[in-house]
Every structure is written in structure tokens, then in C-alpha cells.
Motif scaffolding. Structure first.
Motif, PDB file in Angstrom:
ATOM      1  N   MET A 125       0.779  -1.210   0.125  1.00  0.00           N
ATOM      2  CA  MET A 125       0.005  -0.018  -0.097  1.00  0.00           C
ATOM      3  C   MET A 125       0.867   1.347  -0.044  1.00  0.00           C
ATOM      4  O   MET A 125       0.568   2.199  -0.562  1.00  0.00           O
ATOM      5  N   LYS A 126       1.929   1.329   0.722  1.00  0.00           N
ATOM      6  CA  LYS A 126       2.802   2.355   0.771  1.00  0.00           C
ATOM      7  C   LYS A 126       3.386   2.683  -0.541  1.00  0.00           C
ATOM      8  O   LYS A 126       3.637   3.917  -0.901  1.00  0.00           O
ATOM      9  N   LEU A 127       3.857   1.763  -1.214  1.00  0.00           N
ATOM     10  CA  LEU A 127       4.618   1.758  -2.481  1.00  0.00           C
ATOM     11  C   LEU A 127       3.604   2.279  -3.480  1.00  0.00           C
ATOM     12  O   LEU A 127       3.596   3.154  -4.284  1.00  0.00           O
ATOM     13  N   GLN A 129       1.096   4.172  -2.809  1.00  0.00           N
ATOM     14  CA  GLN A 129       0.553   5.621  -2.327  1.00  0.00           C
ATOM     15  C   GLN A 129       1.657   6.773  -3.246  1.00  0.00           C
ATOM     16  O   GLN A 129       1.420   7.722  -3.272  1.00  0.00           O
ATOM     17  N   VAL A 130       2.725   6.127  -3.319  1.00  0.00           N
ATOM     18  CA  VAL A 130       3.899   6.914  -3.887  1.00  0.00           C
ATOM     19  C   VAL A 130       3.913   6.559  -5.418  1.00  0.00           C
ATOM     20  O   VAL A 130       4.940   6.961  -6.145  1.00  0.00           O
ATOM     21  N   GLY A 131       3.027   5.933  -5.910  1.00  0.00           N
ATOM     22  CA  GLY A 131       3.143   5.544  -7.450  1.00  0.00           C
ATOM     23  C   GLY A 131       4.125   4.339  -7.840  1.00  0.00           C
ATOM     24  O   GLY A 131       4.419   4.568  -9.117  1.00  0.00           O
ATOM     25  N   LEU A 132       4.454   3.626  -6.874  1.00  0.00           N
ATOM     26  CA  LEU A 132       5.199   2.546  -7.192  1.00  0.00           C
ATOM     27  C   LEU A 132       4.610   1.159  -7.067  1.00  0.00           C
ATOM     28  O   LEU A 132       5.456   0.284  -7.054  1.00  0.00           O
ATOM     29  N   GLY A 133       3.374   0.951  -7.319  1.00  0.00           N
ATOM     30  CA  GLY A 133       2.634  -0.130  -7.295  1.00  0.00           C
ATOM     31  C   GLY A 133       3.012  -1.115  -8.442  1.00  0.00           C
ATOM     32  O   GLY A 133       3.174  -0.188  -9.616  1.00  0.00           O
ATOM     33  N   GLY A 134       3.310  -2.003  -8.279  1.00  0.00           N
ATOM     34  CA  GLY A 134       3.833  -3.019  -9.498  1.00  0.00           C
ATOM     35  C   GLY A 134       5.216  -3.132  -9.608  1.00  0.00           C
ATOM     36  O   GLY A 134       5.787  -3.821 -10.065  1.00  0.00           O
ATOM     37  N   ALA A 135       6.121  -2.116  -8.657  1.00  0.00           N
ATOM     38  CA  ALA A 135       7.479  -2.495  -9.029  1.00  0.00           C
ATOM     39  C   ALA A 135       8.307  -2.944  -7.424  1.00  0.00           C
ATOM     40  O   ALA A 135       9.505  -2.721  -7.169  1.00  0.00           O
ATOM     41  N   GLU A 136       7.393  -3.726  -6.821  1.00  0.00           N
ATOM     42  CA  GLU A 136       7.495  -4.161  -5.563  1.00  0.00           C
ATOM     43  C   GLU A 136       8.984  -5.002  -5.726  1.00  0.00           C
ATOM     44  O   GLU A 136       9.830  -5.047  -4.700  1.00  0.00           O
ATOM     45  N   ALA A 137       9.326  -5.774  -6.697  1.00  0.00           N
ATOM     46  CA  ALA A 137      10.344  -6.572  -6.902  1.00  0.00           C
ATOM     47  C   ALA A 137      11.671  -6.111  -7.374  1.00  0.00           C
ATOM     48  O   ALA A 137      12.734  -6.718  -7.491  1.00  0.00           O
ATOM     49  N   ARG A 138      11.547  -5.111  -7.872  1.00  0.00           N
ATOM     50  CA  ARG A 138      12.565  -4.374  -8.311  1.00  0.00           C
ATOM     51  C   ARG A 138      13.621  -3.799  -7.287  1.00  0.00           C
ATOM     52  O   ARG A 138      13.301  -3.580  -6.112  1.00  0.00           O
ATOM     53  N   MET A 139      15.023  -3.941  -7.834  1.00  0.00           N
ATOM     54  CA  MET A 139      15.960  -3.504  -6.960  1.00  0.00           C
ATOM     55  C   MET A 139      16.546  -1.931  -6.939  1.00  0.00           C
ATOM     56  O   MET A 139      16.127  -1.476  -8.119  1.00  0.00           O
ATOM     57  N   PRO A 140      16.978  -1.301  -5.922  1.00  0.00           N
ATOM     58  CA  PRO A 140      17.371  -0.068  -6.130  1.00  0.00           C
ATOM     59  C   PRO A 140      17.947   0.464  -7.414  1.00  0.00           C
ATOM     60  O   PRO A 140      17.857   1.475  -8.011  1.00  0.00           O
ATOM     61  N   ALA A 141      19.042  -0.212  -7.592  1.00  0.00           N
ATOM     62  CA  ALA A 141      19.833  -0.224  -8.686  1.00  0.00           C
ATOM     63  C   ALA A 141      19.023  -0.123 -10.190  1.00  0.00           C
ATOM     64  O   ALA A 141      19.819   0.646 -11.159  1.00  0.00           O
ATOM     65  N   GLU A 142      18.016  -0.634  -9.998  1.00  0.00           N
ATOM     66  CA  GLU A 142      17.120  -0.671 -11.540  1.00  0.00           C
ATOM     67  C   GLU A 142      16.586   0.641 -11.482  1.00  0.00           C
ATOM     68  O   GLU A 142      15.770   0.770 -12.576  1.00  0.00           O
ATOM     69  N   LEU A 143      16.278   1.401 -10.529  1.00  0.00           N
ATOM     70  CA  LEU A 143      15.580   2.395 -10.508  1.00  0.00           C
ATOM     71  C   LEU A 143      16.006   3.933 -11.077  1.00  0.00           C
ATOM     72  O   LEU A 143      17.247   4.113 -10.844  1.00  0.00           O
ATOM     73  N   SER A 144      15.022   4.804 -11.394  1.00  0.00           N
ATOM     74  CA  SER A 144      15.391   6.114 -11.891  1.00  0.00           C
ATOM     75  C   SER A 144      15.712   6.972 -10.606  1.00  0.00           C
ATOM     76  O   SER A 144      15.303   6.393  -9.440  1.00  0.00           O
ATOM     77  N   GLY A 145      16.249   8.221 -10.726  1.00  0.00           N
ATOM     78  CA  GLY A 145      16.409   8.756  -9.771  1.00  0.00           C
ATOM     79  C   GLY A 145      15.128   9.405  -8.847  1.00  0.00           C
ATOM     80  O   GLY A 145      15.116   9.320  -7.496  1.00  0.00           O
ATOM     81  N   GLY A 146      14.199   9.678  -9.648  1.00  0.00           N
ATOM     82  CA  GLY A 146      12.786   9.890  -8.990  1.00  0.00           C
ATOM     83  C   GLY A 146      12.099   8.767  -8.322  1.00  0.00           C
ATOM     84  O   GLY A 146      11.495   8.827  -7.478  1.00  0.00           O
ATOM     85  N   MET A 147      12.404   7.625  -8.813  1.00  0.00           N
ATOM     86  CA  MET A 147      11.629   6.476  -8.272  1.00  0.00           C
ATOM     87  C   MET A 147      12.430   6.052  -6.888  1.00  0.00           C
ATOM     88  O   MET A 147      11.600   5.749  -6.028  1.00  0.00           O
ATOM     89  N   LYS A 148      13.646   6.290  -6.840  1.00  0.00           N
ATOM     90  CA  LYS A 148      14.463   6.068  -5.736  1.00  0.00           C
ATOM     91  C   LYS A 148      13.898   7.037  -4.504  1.00  0.00           C
ATOM     92  O   LYS A 148      13.676   6.695  -3.380  1.00  0.00           O
ATOM     93  N   LYS A 149      13.796   8.346  -5.013  1.00  0.00           N
ATOM     94  CA  LYS A 149      13.069   9.189  -4.087  1.00  0.00           C
ATOM     95  C   LYS A 149      11.864   8.685  -3.431  1.00  0.00           C
ATOM     96  O   LYS A 149      11.478   8.977  -2.386  1.00  0.00           O
ATOM     97  N   ARG A 150      10.884   8.458  -4.521  1.00  0.00           N
ATOM     98  CA  ARG A 150       9.537   7.869  -4.081  1.00  0.00           C
ATOM     99  C   ARG A 150       9.578   6.981  -2.964  1.00  0.00           C
ATOM    100  O   ARG A 150       8.765   6.693  -2.229  1.00  0.00           O
ATOM    101  N   ALA A 151      10.589   5.730  -3.509  1.00  0.00           N
ATOM    102  CA  ALA A 151      10.573   4.559  -2.720  1.00  0.00           C
ATOM    103  C   ALA A 151      11.198   4.929  -1.266  1.00  0.00           C
ATOM    104  O   ALA A 151      10.630   4.419  -0.129  1.00  0.00           O
ATOM    105  N   ALA A 152      12.097   5.931  -0.852  1.00  0.00           N
ATOM    106  CA  ALA A 152      12.547   6.460   0.223  1.00  0.00           C
ATOM    107  C   ALA A 152      11.420   7.064   0.926  1.00  0.00           C
ATOM    108  O   ALA A 152      11.325   6.852   2.173  1.00  0.00           O
ATOM    109  N   ILE A 153      10.596   7.896   0.461  1.00  0.00           N
ATOM    110  CA  ILE A 153       9.434   8.185   1.151  1.00  0.00           C
ATOM    111  C   ILE A 153       8.455   7.374   1.556  1.00  0.00           C
ATOM    112  O   ILE A 153       8.066   7.358   2.539  1.00  0.00           O
ATOM    113  N   ALA A 154       8.061   6.158   0.711  1.00  0.00           N
ATOM    114  CA  ALA A 154       7.410   5.201   0.974  1.00  0.00           C
ATOM    115  C   ALA A 154       7.870   4.464   2.291  1.00  0.00           C
ATOM    116  O   ALA A 154       7.206   4.201   3.322  1.00  0.00           O
TER     117      ALA A 154
END
Length: 252
Positions: A125-127, A129-154
Motif C-alpha cells: 500500500m505504501k508503494l 501511495q507513491v506511485g510505485l505499485g507493481g515495482a515491488e520486486a525491483r532492486m534500487p539499482a534498477e530505479l531512476s532517481g525519481g523512483m528512488k526518491k519515491r521509494a525512500a518516501i514510502a
């Protein structure tokens, strides 16, 4: 609505040993507002943030989090205060060996007694809320800078804190991604009633989503302006404040 501020900083002094970086810093953060800490390089923005969240011990003063004084509090009482807020640092500080879901699950496993299936649901649910639903299995190295920021907020939101502290959330982002992040913060503030304290120097973000600001000045070792950033931009009588908001360069 509770009129008491969610954060009250009173007479705070900060520094290291005999080196005083700031003194007599006093301000309130209202419930549900987006509050920003501004200042030039070396003015002490991140130092102030770290004093407020308890990473550094102030040399003097009090930091009241939802009415409780964090300064000098220890043990279970301190833990109870720390649970009231979440923090997202400039780098994001995600664990690179864990998936996004595992990063969000970590604080839930450490600080709640929820069963595994409930923890998994909350993390998803937290993911979302920040627009990262469906990205649960991805690793941080696979993310863009904006996605990393969103994940940290989650992750900072995992325990449903009343306050989120963000250190330079737009740093390193392109203008479009930065604007998208601003809109996310605005939505979270409105929908969840979360209070934000954001260290930033990004003018677009300051004018776009900031309710109030305090401006630090390294030379005077304290606050030189406070209030609505648009009012300060248009009406401040302080020369440095005007230069900051209008990006004015002083010619030699």
C-alpha cells in the motif's frame, strides 16, 4: 482542528564543540503544512534538520514533537517520540541488496507486531501511495532517481508517522521529475494530513508547494526571515532574502 503546532523549536543552538553554527533558533510548524528550511550553502540547513530529528544533540534549547520534548529524552520515551516521524535523506539510503518491497517491510518487521501477511499488505500500500505499485520486486539499482526518491518516501511512511522530514528531495532530479515529486508531496499532505519539513533550495518547489519557510544565514548564525515565501520574495526588506528569491548576483 488542534491549534497546537506539530513541531516547536525553542531557542535552539547547534554546533560542534566550541564552534557555534546557529543560536536562538525558534519557530513552529503547523499541523498539515508543508514547511521548508532554506538558506545558502553552509548556512546550517541540514545541521538544523539533524538536530530536530535527534541525530545531533542541540547545545541549547528544546525540540517539541507533537508536544513531547525530544532533547535529553532517553529509552522508551524517546523511542515513542521518534515513532511520530519518518525521514528521507538526500541519497534515499535504500538498502541495495533488498527489493523495494523488502525495504518497506524492514521497519514494519522491526517496530510492529503485525503478522507477515499484514506487513506485506501495508508495504504494498505504501508503494502504491507513491506511485510505485507493481515495482515491488525491483532492486534500487534498477530505479531512476525519481523512483528512488519515491521509494525512500514510502519507507519513511511505513509506520504512518504524523511528520515527514525530507532533506533535499529534488536534488539531482530533472525539472519534470522534480515537479512530479512536488505534486506527490502536495497530494500526501492533503490526503493524509501529514506535516512536511523539507530542506531545499529549489525555488520552483518553494513557491509551488511551500506554505511557510524559515531562512537561515550563516553569517548571523540564525533565522533572517520567516513566513510565506511569496510574501518574502515580493516584500522582504532584507537584501540577502531578496537576492535569494530573485537569483540576483552581486557584481564585484
Amino acid at each position: 482542528m488542534d491549534p497546537a503546532p506539530i513541531i516547536r523549536v525553542e531557542g535552539l543552538a547547534a554546533g560542534f564543540g566550541d564552534r557555534i553554527l546557529m543560536k536562538d533558533v525558534t519557530f513552529d510548524v503547523a499541523r498539515g503544512e508543508i514547511f521548508m528550511i532554506l538558506g545558502g550553502s553552509g548556512s546550517g540547513k541540514s545541521t538544523l534538520l539533524k538536530n530536530i530529528i535527534g541525530l545531533y544533540e542541540p547545545l541549547a534549547g528544546r525540540v517539541l514533537i507533537d508536544g513531547d520534548d525530544l532533547v535529553g529524552t532517553t529509552g522508551a520515551a524517546r523511542e515513542r517520540i521518534l515513532r511520530k516521524f519518518g525521514v528521507s535523506f538526500q541519497s534515499g539510503a535504500l538498502f541495495g541488496s533488498m527489493t523495494l518491497l523488502e525495504n518497506i517491510v524492514l521497519p514494519l518487521e522491526a517496530f510492529t507486531a503485525l503478522p507477515p501477511d499484514a506487513i506485506d499488505l501495508v508495504a504494498r500500500m505504501k508503494l502504491s501511495q507513491v506511485g510505485l505499485g507493481g515495482a515491488e520486486a525491483r532492486m534500487p539499482a534498477e530505479l531512476s532517481g525519481g523512483m528512488k526518491k519515491r521509494a525512500a518516501i514510502a519507507r519513511a511512511m511505513a509506520l504512518d508517522p504524523k511528520i515527514l522530514f525530507l532533506d533535499e528531495p529534488s536534488a539531482g532530479l530533472d525539472p519534470i521529475t522534480s515537479a512530479e515529486l512536488d505534486q506527490l508531496l502536495l497530494r500526501l499532505s492533503r490526503e493524509l494530513g501529514v506535516s512536511f519539513v523539507i530542506v531545499t533550495h529549489e525555488l520552483e518547489s518553494i513557491f509551488g508547494i511551500g506554505d511557510r519557510v524559515v531562512m537561515l544565514d550563516g553569517a548571523s548564525k540564525g533565522i533572517v526571515a520567516a513566513g510565506d515565501p511569496r510574501e518574502l520574495r515580493d516584500h522582504s526588506e532584507h537584501a540577502w532574502v531578496r537576492r535569494f528569491f530573485h537569483r540576483e548576483v552581486v557584481n564585484p
